[in-house]
Write an enzyme that holds these catalytic residues in place. Structure first.
Site, PDB file in Angstrom:
ATOM      1  N   MET A   2     -31.033 -61.177   2.473  1.00 43.99           N
ATOM      2  CA  MET A   2     -30.111 -60.559   1.517  1.00 43.99           C
ATOM      3  C   MET A   2     -30.509 -59.107   1.316  1.00 43.99           C
ATOM      4  O   MET A   2     -31.587 -58.667   1.703  1.00 43.99           O
ATOM      5  CB  MET A   2     -30.083 -61.318   0.196  1.00 43.99           C
ATOM      6  N   ASP A  11     -14.972 -61.822  25.918  1.00 42.00           N
ATOM      7  CA  ASP A  11     -15.922 -61.896  24.814  1.00 42.00           C
ATOM      8  C   ASP A  11     -15.179 -61.600  23.524  1.00 42.00           C
ATOM      9  O   ASP A  11     -14.332 -60.720  23.485  1.00 42.00           O
ATOM     10  CB  ASP A  11     -17.033 -60.861  25.015  1.00 42.00           C
ATOM     11  N   ASP A  44     -26.031 -62.302  31.496  1.00 39.33           N
ATOM     12  CA  ASP A  44     -24.664 -62.463  31.989  1.00 39.33           C
ATOM     13  C   ASP A  44     -24.604 -62.426  33.518  1.00 39.33           C
ATOM     14  O   ASP A  44     -23.589 -62.788  34.108  1.00 39.33           O
ATOM     15  CB  ASP A  44     -23.765 -61.324  31.479  1.00 39.33           C
ATOM     16  N   ASP A  47     -25.788 -49.515   1.807  1.00 38.55           N
ATOM     17  CA  ASP A  47     -25.840 -50.409   2.977  1.00 38.55           C
ATOM     18  C   ASP A  47     -24.963 -49.808   4.071  1.00 38.55           C
ATOM     19  O   ASP A  47     -23.737 -49.800   3.962  1.00 38.55           O
ATOM     20  CB  ASP A  47     -25.313 -51.780   2.525  1.00 38.55           C
ATOM     21  N   LYS A  77     -26.758 -59.431  -2.560  1.00 36.33           N
ATOM     22  CA  LYS A  77     -25.702 -60.129  -1.832  1.00 36.33           C
ATOM     23  C   LYS A  77     -26.297 -60.608  -0.514  1.00 36.33           C
ATOM     24  O   LYS A  77     -27.237 -59.986   0.015  1.00 36.33           O
ATOM     25  CB  LYS A  77     -24.500 -59.213  -1.588  1.00 36.33           C
TER      26      LYS A  77
END
Lengths: 667, 546
Positions: free
Chosen positions: A367, A293, A506, A330, A379
């Protein structure tokens, strides 16, 4: 002490029967004992003693190998202590009586009574009992972190668990029996090797048995020669014959074979990987395709800021400042990486911002940003931010589009930064390939293993990362079905495939793969489907697993070669010892110049027994393994174990002879 | 010198002959003669067989051949061209029937003094072709096991048998016979002549279809001479040229077979690797035999200057030593000198040549499958040392494969050693030996080594036409031939079923000098370990002056 007792207990023919070589040694030792009782003598008893020691040393090797697992099992047993379980309907039952499908409630401070999936709630769980890792982990309903293991402890909150195990078949139960090697099955290659060893044993049995009429004949046609301790008119003495047989049959590898297998599984356990069968460990050595992965295995989990690209007419520093400001609150990894980048490349320090209003990311707006006073900074995804700019009356130039496309084409993720009506520039987020991965993949290639990167990214991004990491191939926009299909295709071409996985989706691929390593953090379905579980949930470990598999096979081959090569010297010790009396010319074969016939025979037996003890550490540790192509690896191992196997016993037997020749009964 | 020209010519013929044999066994065209034969036999040559079917066909064909050959000898007095000989004695007839059908050609009978021309031509010579073709067929079945993937079948025995006989053995034998006649080997149907002997009196010489039988005797690694004196007889092998040609003929097919193998598995370099194994062992053996003979340490050779006792003066020491090495390395068993009279160590080399399991290059077909079994065992041990479960030519060598390879490999040592032990332990066995001491043991050891490995050469000295020896050696020949064949075919079946694994940098390469050295090492070490006690009490005891 326990190990010694274990070794003695294994003397029972019932348990030795599984090992044909050592069984023959035991029968030989028994026969020699009877003969020594009938015609006692120091030489006979010395040989008998060492024959029994040979068997004992073999058992010792196995006991030592098992002993390491037993210690581990003891800690696990402590985790499995019986508890009571509170069912969802309020009733209380002993945890041993839980059935598959029962719903139990576990609250902070309680031990989870059995393996299952969380169906309600979220909790932090202490799994140190099985993983050895003390930091608690989060388990929650739904998603890929829903599996809990019986014996682990809930530290906070309350969860409802649906039991997925049958009574007595919990994960911990399985772990215990695995590390103890209780019902260890021989692996396919081990069976094949055992057949070859049995065949060699038969050859040497025949060679030794048929020597008797030849010896009687030879003695008879040389009537003047007096009887010796090794050869009389009735032929070679029984004790000598047994000694020769035991020296010739491949006792070294026969004694260490099962220890090698147990130690191989043990090496995995010590890396916190549980192999559900020895077969899987062996298959790991054969793997020719690794499915890895991307996220977490090849790249660090998250994308990071790699560059700021300012729009025309915007100062790069202004862009950096705006980008930093919008990211201060953030705490996604991407956001933090932007702050770090701004600090490292533009010297912008983190600072508290008064009166700021943080706009968090949402799936709808796509955003995030900040409003400080009259400044509004955003952003996010290019389309979303451009729309926001246009809505505010701005007119983004085509140049921004080019920047965005350029970043996407190079495999990066573009984040557009804008300030109300004006695009400032673009942040280049990039997947960061873990250090040393390229070298690992080069190694894999030299070992003949193809690496395939699996990712949900688009093909463009995937190719860029694949190139950077140096994998051989990639599967982009991979769905679980794609994965399964890829595995089937590889297997159809005769390749063995290894992969890691954690999610329920999986599970089919994990089951299909020849080596399927499930992450311990994953769902029960994934853990059920794979044939190994990584308790550390570290997908990079797949590479180590392959190496351990290879090391296991190499150790077997090396000790087999060593064992057979040893025989040459033993013939040179025993043949002249027995027959030089009738044919003095054969004394030319006594190249070691061993003192007397008795000391020569005993030296060979003693060396044969001691070499088992000497090689136990090697069997447990495995031979040194360095990734290389097959030819180079073979040359090295042949030089060490083939050539070494021829030479070592000449020196060893001579040394033993130098010591024992002074014993009174050997002249 | 002989050896050098032999190597050169064999190297030259390796590709064309190997390629020809590849086309014979891979093509799908039948000649009219073959179609006629298939119809007469009532077989369907295109019907692919699984291994049990193939094995049943091999065994059935061979059983019928033995019964036929036995009956033929027992009634020869009623047939034409019998030269007035009585029926062959029962135990000799049994031994001879088994001997020729197993491609051994151990001769318990006294050649031209026991068999009439008809039995020689239509009984023994036919088996010279048939038994060789059976060996080739089984080898091809095993090679198909490697070459095929996901297949249940390994070819058709009848097609392989007939094609091998008609397209490989017959044309080459014909050419060989013509060349031998040109060299002076007799070819007629004459009976015994009384001729005056050099030292007075008369001696009886028998004519016969010698050249035609001689060519296939060498070519098919048979070795059963028309005359009791075999290739030492001046009418069977008159001069240096015929001797050279006979030497070439016996090496020809076995040496070229690795090429056929390489073509069939699609990798010529795999063929070259096996050919290199053969070349190294064979050249070393020939060289050592020459060295031991030339250095003959015993009293008589030193007095005479050379160990010439038992050797033909028209060949000399080196030609005899080289021939002895070739004949034992190829399972042919023709002799142009008395191996019994060789120096102890020279005689030991002849034994070792056979003890290697007849793989360098071995018998027609049997050499290749023996070599492939050794390659499988080598791959198994060495393959582990590269950290993968072993595979050869993309086929996994797992429990079933190694079981069959081990069984194959057990057969001959068990037969040789138990046979020798039994002979030494009973009066009937010991009665046959001419010498006592280590040389007597060598005679017995040689006889069983030769029989179990289907070589057929004799150490002489041993009187082996007694009931005990005829029966014992017959059993050794029979088991030594057909038990391994069954294991080989079972192995072919299990290999053919597998899906081939693609090779990678992690796969043990089996075409490099490294692997060649390994196969040689495994072969020599395993043989040494198995036979050292027996060799020590026979030739080694004698050779070290015991």
């Amino acid at each position: 002490m326990n190990v010694l007792l274990g070794a003695l207990a294994k003397l029972s023919p019932l348990s030795l029967w599984r090992n044909p070589v050592m069984f023959v040694v035991e029968v030989g030792a028994l026969a020699a004992t009877v003969l020594a009782v009938v015609t006692p003598g120091f030489f006979a008893w010395a040989v008998v003693g060492w024959l029994w020691l040979t068997v004992l040393f073999a058992n010792l090797a196995e006991s030592v190998a098992e002993g390491r697992g037993k210690a581990q099992a003891a800690t696990l047993r402590a985790a499995r202590r019986d508890t009571t379980a509170r069912l969802a309907d309020g009733s209380v039952t002993p945890s041993a009586a839980l059935k598959k499908g029962d719903l139990v409630v576990v609250e902070a401070g309680e031990v989870i009574p059995g393996d299952g999936d969380v169906v309600e709630g979220i909790a932090s769980v202490d799994e140190s009992a099985i993983t050895g890792e003390s930091a608690p982990v989060i388990r929650e309903s739904g998603g890929d972190r829903s599996a809990v293991t019986g014996g682990t402890k809930v530290l906070s909150d309350r969860i409802v668990v649906r039991i997925t195990q049958r009574p007595g078949e919990s994960f911990v139960d399985r772990m215990i029996s695995l590390v103890e090697g209780a019902n260890r099955q021989k692996t396919p290659n081990e069976i094949a090797l055992n057949i070859l060893l049995a065949a060699l044993t038969v050859v040497f049995l025949v060679a030794t048995a048929t020597m008797q009429p030849m010896a009687i004949y030879s003695k008879a046609v040389n009537p003047g020669v007096p009887d010796s301790a090794a050869l009389t008119a009735d032929g070679v003495t029984g004790v000598t014959l047994v000694a020769l047989l035991v020296c010739l049959i491949p006792t070294t590898i026969g004694a260490l074979l099962s220890a090698i297998g147990i130690a191989g599984i043990d090496r995995l356990v010590r890396r916190n990987v549980l192999a559900m069968s020895g077969r899987a460990v062996e298959a790991a050595g054969d793997v020719s395709t690794l499915l890895l992965d991307k996220t977490g295995t090849i790249t660090l989990g998250n994308r990071q800021a790699a560059a700021f690209q300012a729009a025309e007419g915007v100062d790069l520093r202004d862009l950096a400042e705006a980008a930093q400001l919008s990211s201060l609150a953030d705490d996604t990894p991407e956001g933090r990486s932007i702050v770090v980048y701004a600090k490292e490349h533009f010297g912008l320090r983190e600072r508290p911002v008064a009166g700021a209003h943080w706009v968090p990311f949402s799936a709808r707006t796509r955003m995030s940003g900040v409003d400080v006073g009259d400044r509004q900074i955003r952003k996010g995804a290019a389309t979303a931010v451009m729309k926001w700019v246009r809505d505010a009356g701005g007119r983004p130039t085509a140049e921004i589009g080019h920047l965005v496309d350029g970043i996407a084409a190079s495999g990066g993720t573009p984040l557009v930064v804008a300030e109300r009506g004006r695009v400032l520039g673009v942040i280049h987020l990039k997947d960061v390939v873990k250090q040393g991965m390229r070298e690992r993949f080069d190694e894999m290639r030299r070992m003949g293993i193809r690496t395939v990167m699996i990712t949900g990214d688009n093909p463009l991004t995937a190719r860029a990362i694949a190139d950077e990491a140096g994998v051989d191939d990639f599967l982009a926009e991979a769905t679980p079905e794609d994965k399964l299909g890829l595995i089937r295709r590889e297997q159809f071409g005769g390749r063995l495939v290894a992969m890691t996985g954690d999610g329920t989706n999986d599970a089919p691929a994990l089951a299909q793969a020849d080596v399927g390593v499930a992450m311990n953090t994953g769902t029960s379905a994934a853990k059920e489907a794979g044939n190994m579980v990584d308790l550390d949930s570290n997908p990079t470990k797949l590479i180590e697993i392959v190496e351990i598999g290879k090391q296991l096979l190499i150790t077997r081959g090396a000790l087999t070669t060593f064992s057979i090569a040893n025989d040459i010297a033993k013939y040179f010790a025993i043949i002249p010892a027995v027959f030089a009396a009738v044919y003095p010319g054969l004394d030319a074969l006594n190249v070691m110049r061993l003192a007397t016939p008795q000391s020569a025979i005993l030296s060979a037996v003693v060396f044969n027994a001691l070499v088992i003890v000497a090689l136990i550490p090697l069997a447990l540790r495995g031979v040194a393994y360095r990734p290389a192509n097959a030819s180079a690896m073979l040359s090295r191992n042949l030089a060490v174990y083939g050539l070494g196997g021829v030479v070592a016993p000449f020196a060893g037997i001579k040394l033993v002879d130098l010591v024992i020749q002074h014993l009174p009964g050997l002249s | 010198m002989t050896a050098l020209t032999l190597v050169a010519v064999l190297a030259l013929l390796y590709r064309p002959l190997g390629d020809h044999m590849y086309r014979v066994y891979s093509g799908d065209r039948d000649t009219w003669a073959e179609r006629l034969t298939y119809r007469a036999l009532g077989v369907a040559p295109r019907q692919e067989q699984r291994w049990p079917g193939y094995a049943r066909s091999v065994l059935a064909f061979s059983l019928v051949s033995i019964l036929f050959l036995y009956a033929f000898q027992r009634v020869q007095n009623h047939l034409v061209l019998s030269l007035g000989f009585p029926p062959v004695v029962d135990h000799v007839a049994w031994n001879t029937a088994v001997s020729f059908v197993t491609n051994t050609n151990w001769q318990s009978y006294a050649g031209e003094n026991t068999m009439g021309h008809l039995v020689q031509m239509s009984g023994l010579a036919v088996q010279n072709f048939a038994s060789a073709a059976v060996g080739l067929a089984v080898a091809m079945a095993l090679v198909r096991g490697f070459a095929r993937g996901d297949s249940d079948t390994i070819g058709n025995f009848w097609a392989d048998l007939v094609r091998g006989a008609y397209r490989i053995l017959l044309p080459l034998a014909f050419a060989g016979a013509v060349l031998l006649v040109a060299g002076g080997v007799v070819q007629n149907l004459a009976g015994p002549h009384e001729v005056p002997a050099v030292l007075g009196g008369t001696t009886t010489l028998t004519g016969g279809p010698v050249a035609s039988q001689e060519a296939v005797k060498q070519l098919g690694s048979n070795g059963g001479g028309f005359y009791a004196a075999n290739s030492a007889h001046p009418w069977e092998n008159p001069n240096g040229w015929t001797n050279w040609l006979q030497n070439l003929l016996m090496l020809l097919i076995p040496v070229a077979l690795p090429r056929t193998f390489g073509r069939m598995v699609g990798q010529n370099r795999q063929g070259y690797a096996l050919a290199a194994v053969v070349a190294v062992i064979a050249i070393a053996s020939i060289w050592l035999t020459n060295v031991f003979e030339a250095g003959g340490a015993a009293t008589v050779p030193q007095a005479a200057g050379l160990a010439m006792e038992g050797k033909e003066v028209r060949f000399g020491l080196s030609e005899s030593a080289t021939f002895a090495a070739s004949t034992t390395l190829t399972s042919t068993g023709a002799v142009n000198a008395a191996h019994d009279s060789f120096t102890p160590l020279g005689g030991m080399m002849a034994m070792v040549g056979m003890m290697l399991g007849e793989v360098a290059p071995g018998g027609v077909g049997s050499g290749l499958y023996g070599l492939l079994i050794l390659a499988v065992i080598t791959v198994f041990v060495a393959g582990l040392m590269v950290g993968r479960t072993p595979e050869y030519l993309g086929k996994k060598i797992a429990a079933r494969e190694i079981k069959l390879a081990s069984l194959y490999f057990l057969v001959t040592p068990v037969l040789v050693l138990t046979g020798t032990a039994l002979a030494l332990a009973n009066r009937a066995g010991l009665a046959g030996t001419l010498n006592t001491g280590p040389h007597g043991l060598s005679e017995i050891l040689y006889a069983f080594t030769s029989a179990a490995n289907n070589n057929g050469s004799a150490f002489a000295g041993l009187t082996a036409n007694t009931p005990w020896w005829d029966v014992a050696l017959g059993v050794a020949m029979l088991l030594g031939r057909f038990a391994p064949m069954v294991f080989v075919l079972a192995l072919a079946g299990s290999l053919a079923r597998q899906t081939p694994v693609p090779s990678s940098a992690g796969t043990l390469p089996t075409h490099r000098p490294q692997f060649v050295g390994l196969v040689i090492g495994v072969t020599v070490v395993v043989v040494a370990l198995t036979y050292l006690p027996a060799l020590a009490l026979g030739p080694l005891a004698e050779g070290t002056g015991g």
